[in-house]
Design a protein around this motif. Sequence first.
Motif, PDB file in Angstrom:
ATOM      1  N   THR A 315      -8.401  -0.672   4.859  1.00 31.12           N
ATOM      2  CA  THR A 315      -8.858  -0.517   3.477  1.00 31.12           C
ATOM      3  C   THR A 315      -9.609   0.794   3.295  1.00 31.12           C
ATOM      4  OG1 THR A 315      -9.015  -2.908   3.192  1.00 31.12           O
ATOM      5  CG2 THR A 315     -10.271  -1.535   1.670  1.00 31.12           C
ATOM      6  N   ARG A 318      -7.195   3.714   3.417  1.00 33.23           N
ATOM      7  CA  ARG A 318      -6.411   3.782   2.184  1.00 33.23           C
ATOM      8  C   ARG A 318      -7.221   4.389   1.048  1.00 33.23           C
ATOM      9  NH1 ARG A 318      -4.838  -2.137   1.267  1.00 33.23           N
ATOM     10  NH2 ARG A 318      -4.545  -1.306  -0.841  1.00 33.23           N
ATOM     11  N   ALA A 324      -1.789   3.439  -1.719  1.00 30.35           N
ATOM     12  CA  ALA A 324      -1.844   2.173  -2.443  1.00 30.35           C
ATOM     13  C   ALA A 324      -1.644   0.958  -1.549  1.00 30.35           C
ATOM     14  CB  ALA A 324      -0.786   2.172  -3.552  1.00 30.35           C
ATOM     15  N   SER A 325      -0.888   1.079  -0.456  1.00 31.32           N
ATOM     16  CA  SER A 325      -0.569  -0.084   0.377  1.00 31.32           C
ATOM     17  C   SER A 325      -0.708   0.264   1.847  1.00 31.32           C
ATOM     18  CB  SER A 325       0.859  -0.562   0.097  1.00 31.32           C
ATOM     19  OG  SER A 325       1.787   0.432   0.503  1.00 31.32           O
ATOM     20  N   ALA A 326      -0.735  -0.772   2.684  1.00 34.68           N
ATOM     21  CA  ALA A 326      -0.818  -0.544   4.128  1.00 34.68           C
ATOM     22  C   ALA A 326       0.405   0.213   4.630  1.00 34.68           C
ATOM     23  CB  ALA A 326      -0.953  -1.877   4.857  1.00 34.68           C
ATOM     24  N   GLU A 327       1.590  -0.101   4.078  1.00 34.82           N
ATOM     25  CA  GLU A 327       2.804   0.583   4.514  1.00 34.82           C
ATOM     26  C   GLU A 327       2.721   2.084   4.268  1.00 34.82           C
ATOM     27  OE1 GLU A 327       2.635  -2.044   2.672  1.00 34.82           O
ATOM     28  OE2 GLU A 327       3.864  -3.647   3.525  1.00 34.82           O
ATOM     29  N   GLY A 328       1.998   2.463   3.216  1.00 35.52           N
ATOM     30  CA  GLY A 328       1.867   3.881   2.904  1.00 35.52           C
ATOM     31  C   GLY A 328       1.070   4.666   3.924  1.00 35.52           C
TER      32      GLY A 328
END
Length: 703
Positions: A315, A318, A324-328
């Motif tokens: 978090t 990010r 915006a997301s963990a995958e990013g």
Amino acid sequence: MTPMNLAQKYRPATFEAVLGQSHPVRFLSGLIQHGQAARSLLLHGAIGSGKTSLVRIYAQALNCETPTAEGSPCRTCRFCREGAGFHEYDTSGRGGERDAVLEWVAPLYRTPTEHRWTVLFLDEAQALEARAADALLKMVEEPEPRVAFCFATTEFAKIRPALRSRLISFEIKPLSAIDAIALIKKCAQHEGINYEPGALELLAGLRQGYARDLLTGLEQVRDPNGRPVTIARVREVFDIDHTERLLTYVHALAEGDPAAQNAAWLSWQEVAATKLGWLQALLTGLYYNDVLGQAITVDALIASILPAERAPILTTFRERLGVASAEGLAPYWRAMMSHWTVASLERDETALQLRVALFHYFVNNELPALERGPQPKAHRRSTTRTDVPNEPIVADEPELSHLPVGGPDRSLTVDDARGMIASASYLMQEHGRLFNARLRIEPALLGIEEEAEAVALIAEFCRDLDAQVRLWSRAPFARLSLIERDIGRGGHVTGCILVHLPEATEAGRSVETMARIVSWASLWRREVWLPGCNAVAVETPATARAKPVTFHWDGVLNLCAGIGEDAMEWDSACGTPAPLLDLLEIPQSRRRIVGRIAAPLVGRSDLLGPRAVEEACANGMLLLSALEAGQWGHIRSGWELQEHTDRRRTKTERAAALAHVAEVYGDTAEARTRRANLEASWQGLPEKRLRREWRGWWLPEEV
């Protein structure tokens, strides 16, 4: 009666119950399945790794009246119940002197009449004195009928090379994180021990993957009042705070706070290499589990860090990076992981501290500036300068975003090619032997497309091949293997394997090993081959219509054929760099385009391993290298076979000189001085040794 501790209670009694030792288990159970045949063994590994348990299962199975289909002892027949034929000698406790050992061996060293096999097991064999080990050589090499020796040691290097050479050696390795966690959880459930999430994972990480340590550790943290085992309890018992220190440090990385990073790093009382190993494991674990969403156990200690403790790290990253997301976070994470390479962890403490400072700068300043598409060119590869011979420069590799997600993918390098050529030359110089078979295995023809599964299958094939050849012959066996992604074959993962197959004997007669290997390879996993496909191809000098030396070097250089046209080496004849493929004279028709792969590309059997090479170079017997000398025209000429004759004679002479000193002067200061003088006189370049059989390629041509 004193109750058994957990390590005794859950000691494996069958091959199937042995965790994490597939190679030795497959070999030993195979001996039982092939008619309860025996071999003399050397098992080496850490204390508590399971060496003694494995030997006991093996000995019991050799004498079992009705072994199972898997080769394990039945545990119910009279021989299994009585432990017939198994005799154990505690070398460190009872003494490793020659007289003590022979006194124990003498009454047992005879063909058994009441059971099938006698197994003489010497534990802690590193305590064997030199004279005792030498006294056992003849017995081990030519034992009485149905008598076998087994040795176990925690210090492999202390076993006399002459004794090691007469034994089949297996390293008993620590359990993987997954197996270690599974073992203690299974035992906890059987014992009715409750535990909170993460507690047993932390315990597994602390006990280093050895079964006895794991179960002893479970007893230590077990609450006598039946309360659940907690993370706090494990930390208290073992007085550790590693995960807390690690989390504090990584939180500081996420926040981009240099002061907090330095404070957390410097207050963590471990050497830099240990701390960086933990950091690598955590970054990798977070990458797979939290960024990519894959459930993968990278390290048991990291597995003890709960999702609720990991989530704030992602978090914070990010928020700071605007993702915006963990995958990013995936490209950013790969950039951080690429900062740490295997080579960087081999440096000294000061160099590592400097590397940490650069890492902090990268995370705080450069990481936020990265775009989420192409990644920084962090992986580097050494090529050759155009102005100075053999001086490396740094050239950029393809961008990280072009690589498959999931790890440190790479393709063949100049160092890989050099290592394979060196192994092939060593096999000829030291052993006078050539690679006499080439095998190619294509997992795709077994219906296996996934990289990890294909790599695992190739590794299993190599292990089975090694074990099978050892069943056929005790003579030296060599294997050199390469795993690659062959773009010309649809991008599938393939295994290219070179082997020296020794001549086998059976009932006093020579056996055609080549025919055996072709037959064995054609039947390996035949039941799952795709229709009409040949998943394992075998080629020999006869089928290739090539001379033995030509076949040997064609196979080795073919492994190097995927290195790429941009790999340069110095051409001393022209005084300029040239493509390595041209210098090695690899035809255009055999050059391949290979893709990157997350796997150990090059594999070697024990005979070609670093320990064997180190032993071969003892007493000043360094190896020659036409490649290192830039003598490209001599790489495939076969000069090593002539060198082998001279090398063998010189080694014999030097060993005899040392033996003479020992015999005449014993263990005295005079002996040590004379030995040191001899060893000093043998130092120097290998080209300086006297040759009787051939004229070295480094000498000027005779007029």
